[in-house]
Design an enzyme around this catalytic site. Structure first.
Site, short mmCIF file in Angstrom:
data_model
loop_
_atom_site.label_atom_id
_atom_site.label_comp_id
_atom_site.label_asym_id
_atom_site.label_seq_id
_atom_site.Cartn_x
_atom_site.Cartn_y
_atom_site.Cartn_z
N HIS A 1 -1.71 14.17 38.20
CA HIS A 1 -1.74 14.99 39.32
C HIS A 1 -0.24 15.10 39.91
O HIS A 1 0.00 15.35 40.85
CB HIS A 1 -2.79 14.25 40.15
CG HIS A 1 -3.02 15.09 41.49
ND1 HIS A 1 -2.57 14.80 42.81
CD2 HIS A 1 -3.53 16.27 41.68
CE1 HIS A 1 -3.20 15.51 43.77
NE2 HIS A 1 -3.68 16.53 42.98
N ASP B 1 6.32 4.42 62.23
CA ASP B 1 7.63 3.98 63.31
C ASP B 1 8.72 4.74 63.01
O ASP B 1 9.75 4.57 63.58
CB ASP B 1 8.06 2.38 62.87
CG ASP B 1 6.90 1.69 63.25
OD1 ASP B 1 6.00 1.94 64.06
OD2 ASP B 1 6.91 0.35 62.59
N HIS C 1 -3.11 20.98 52.72
CA HIS C 1 -2.95 20.29 51.58
C HIS C 1 -1.84 19.29 51.50
O HIS C 1 -1.63 18.58 50.46
CB HIS C 1 -3.06 21.15 50.42
CG HIS C 1 -2.93 20.75 49.08
ND1 HIS C 1 -2.12 20.64 48.23
CD2 HIS C 1 -4.41 20.44 48.47
CE1 HIS C 1 -2.55 20.05 47.05
NE2 HIS C 1 -3.69 20.01 47.05
N ASP D 1 17.77 21.76 35.39
CA ASP D 1 19.02 21.16 34.90
C ASP D 1 19.12 19.77 35.26
O ASP D 1 20.39 19.04 35.37
CB ASP D 1 20.20 21.96 35.52
CG ASP D 1 20.24 23.32 34.91
OD1 ASP D 1 19.55 23.62 33.90
OD2 ASP D 1 20.78 24.18 35.42
N LYS E 1 0.61 16.21 52.05
CA LYS E 1 0.38 14.80 51.62
C LYS E 1 1.63 13.78 52.16
O LYS E 1 2.55 13.72 51.50
CB LYS E 1 0.02 14.34 50.32
CG LYS E 1 -0.87 15.28 49.48
CD LYS E 1 -0.72 15.43 48.20
CE LYS E 1 -1.37 16.55 47.58
NZ LYS E 1 -3.00 16.61 47.89
N LYS F 1 3.40 16.19 40.07
CA LYS F 1 4.12 17.45 40.42
C LYS F 1 5.53 17.35 40.17
O LYS F 1 6.36 16.74 41.38
CB LYS F 1 3.93 18.23 42.12
CG LYS F 1 2.54 18.25 42.61
CD LYS F 1 1.65 18.79 41.51
CE LYS F 1 0.16 19.11 42.19
NZ LYS F 1 -0.54 17.68 42.43
#
Length: 406
Positions: free
Chosen positions: A149, A337, A330, A156, A332, A151
Site C-alpha cells: 500500500h 498539539d 481519502h 531522480d 490520511k 506510495k
C-alpha cells in the site's frame, strides 16, 4: 512468481545524529532507531499538496523534468484519462533513456495485472513494470493478504511525492468542468535527505518483486550544497512484514499519549485496534480535544459498517466526529498539539497498522502544520456532526459488526 517466499527486512541505517532538542522529535527518533530504522532526517524541503489539479500538474512536471530515474510504487494504477496521460509521459521518458520503473500491487492494480498488454509500448520503449504479490503467486505462497500500500513517486532521487494518492482520475487530473468531485487527497512533496530512505525502500521492494536490482540509484545531493533551503526535519517510517518490529504502531501510540491539548485525525477508514482506541479515550479523559474527520460514505460498505461502534464510543466520550459529505475523503493524517503531524499511506485500521506494507512521515514544521489545519477547517462546511444512534437494534448491529471489524 517470486525469487523468494518471504521478503527480508529492509535495513535503513541511521543517517545523522539528532541535534534537535525537541522532546517529541528525540523520543520518536529513539523509537525508530530501536526498530533498526533511520532516525531523523534534518535537511529537507517539504510542501503540502491537497488540490487535485495542482497535484496533477506537479506530477507531470516532475515526470517531464526527470533526467536519470523515475521510480513509481503504488497500490492502484488505472488507465483512465489521467492514467493514460501519465503512462504516455512515462513512455516518452523511457524512450529518452531515463530508467522508468513501475511497481504496482497485484490486487490494487488487478485490472492492469490481467491486461498487461496495455504496457506493450511502454516496455518496448524501455520502461519496466512489476506486480507486487500477483494473485496466483500470492495464493500459492500464502501471501494474498500481504498488500503493498506504499506510495512512492521518486524522480531522480531528488523530488518525491508521497501520501495516500493512487494514480487514477479519482485522485488527480486536469480541471474538468461539470465532472463529479474527485476524492479529497493529501500529499507531501519532499526534496532532500529523506529521499535516500525512500530510494532504499523502493530498491528493496523492486528487487523482491523482480529479482533484479535497479540500474541506477542516484543520491539526493542538492541539500549538501544549498542547506539554506533544506532546513525541515522529517522522520520517514516504513512499516510492514519487511520492517523489524511495529514502528508505525509504536509511533502512533507515542504521539497519542504525548498529546496535551489537541488531536486531529483525518482518515478514510476508522477501525482502530483496542490500543489506539484506548489511547484516544484516555486522551479525552485527560482533557485533550479530539477531532475525527472521515467520509460519510466511503468506497467500502463493510468499512462503514465496521467503524460505527468505534465512532459511537469516541463521540459518547466527548470527541467531535465529522462525516465529510462532499466526496470520498481519502486523506490520511494526524496532527498532535500543533507540533507534530503524521501523514502517509496508512489508514487508521488493522490492515494498515499490522498487515500492509506502508510508509508514513512525521513532520514538525509549524508553518506546514498550520497550513494543513487551515485545509482541515475548509472541510467542515461540507461535514455533518456524527450523532450516535439511540435505537437499540441499530446499536446491537454496530456491536455485532465490531466482532468482524479486524
Amino acid at each position: 512468481f517470486f525469487t523468494q517466499r518471504t521478503k527480508g527486512h529492509i535495513e535503513l541505517n541511521a543517517e545523522h545524529a539528532l541535534t534537535s532538542k525537541h522532546c517529541l522529535t528525540q523520543q520518536t527518533d529513539h523509537i525508530l532507531r530501536a526498530n533498526n530504522l533511520s532516525g531523523t532526517s534534518q535537511h529537507n524541503q517539504i510542501e503540502v499538496l491537497h488540490d487535485d489539479t495542482k497535484m496533477y500538474d506537479a506530477f507531470l512536471k516532475a515526470i517531464n523534468e526527470a533526467k536519470q530515474s523515475i521510480y513509481i510504487e503504488t497500490y492502484i494504477f488505472e488507465l483512465d484519462r489521467t492514467g493514460q496521460t501519465l503512462l504516455q509521459a512515462l513512455t516518452d521518458k523511457a524512450q529518452q533513456g531515463v530508467e522508468v520503473c513501475l511497481l504496482l500491487d497485484g490486487i490494487g492494480s488487478f485490472g492492469l495485472y490481467t491486461k498487461q498488454s496495455k504496457f506493450k509500448a511502454f516496455i518496448r520503449k524501455g520502461g519496466k513494470v512489476a506486480f507486487f504479490h500477483p494473485v496466483i503467486g500470492s495464493l500459492l505462497k500464502g501471501q494474498i493478504n500481504l498488500r503493498n500500500h506504499r506510495k512512492i513517486y521518486l524522480f531522480d532521487a531528488h523530488t518525491l511525492f508521497t501520501g495516500g494518492m493512487n494514480l487514477s482520475n479519482d485522485y488527480l487530473g486536469p480541471d474538468a468542468p461539470n465532472a463529479p468531485p474527485r476524492w479529497k487527497e493529501f500529499m507531501l512533496k519532499i526534496s532532500g535527505s529523506a529521499n535516500a530512505h525512500y530510494a532504499k525502500v523502493f530498491a528493496e521492494d523492486w528487487r523482491y518483486a523482480t529479482g533484479q536490482p535497479l540500474s541506477a540509484q542516484p543520491e539526493p545531493k542538492a541539500y549538501l550544497t544549498n542547506t539554506a533551503n533544506y532546513q525541515q526535519v522529517l522522520q520517514a517510517v516504513p512499516s510492514g512484514p519487511d520492517i523489524e518490529g511495529e514502528p508505525l504502531f509504536e509511533v502512533l501510540l507515542h504521539k497519542l499519549y504525548s498529546a496535551k491539548q489537541t488531536i486531529q485525525i483525518v482518515t478514510p477508514y476508522f477501525i482502530p485496534d483496542s490500543s489506539v482506541l484506548n489511547a484516544l479515550l484516555i486522551a479525552l479523559k485527560r482533557g485533550v480535544h479530539v477531532q475525527l474527520f472521515t467520509p460519510e460514505t466511503s468506497d467500502h460498505l463493510l468499512f462503514d459498517l465496521g467503524r460505527s461502534s468505534y465512532t459511537r464510543e469516541l463521540a459518547e466520550a466527548g470527541a467531535e466526529v465529522f462525516y465529510y459529505t462532499d466526496s470520498m475523503l481519502h486523506a490520511k493524517l494526524m496532527i498532535v498539539d500543533q507540533e507534530a503531524m503524521v501523514s502517509g499511506s496508512a489508514n487508521l485500521d488493522y490492515r494498515s497498522i499490522y498487515i500492509n506494507y506502508e510508509v508514513v512521515n512525521i513532520l514538525y514544521c509549524k508553518q506546514l502544520i498550520q497550513e494543513t489545519q487551515g485545509w482541515i477547517e475548509q472541510l467542515k462546511p461540507n461535514c455533518v456532526h456524527f450523532t450516535p444512534a439511540q435505537n437499540k437494534a441499530r446499536r446491537l448491529l454496530e456491536n455485532l459488526t465490531r466482532i468482524i471489524a479486524p
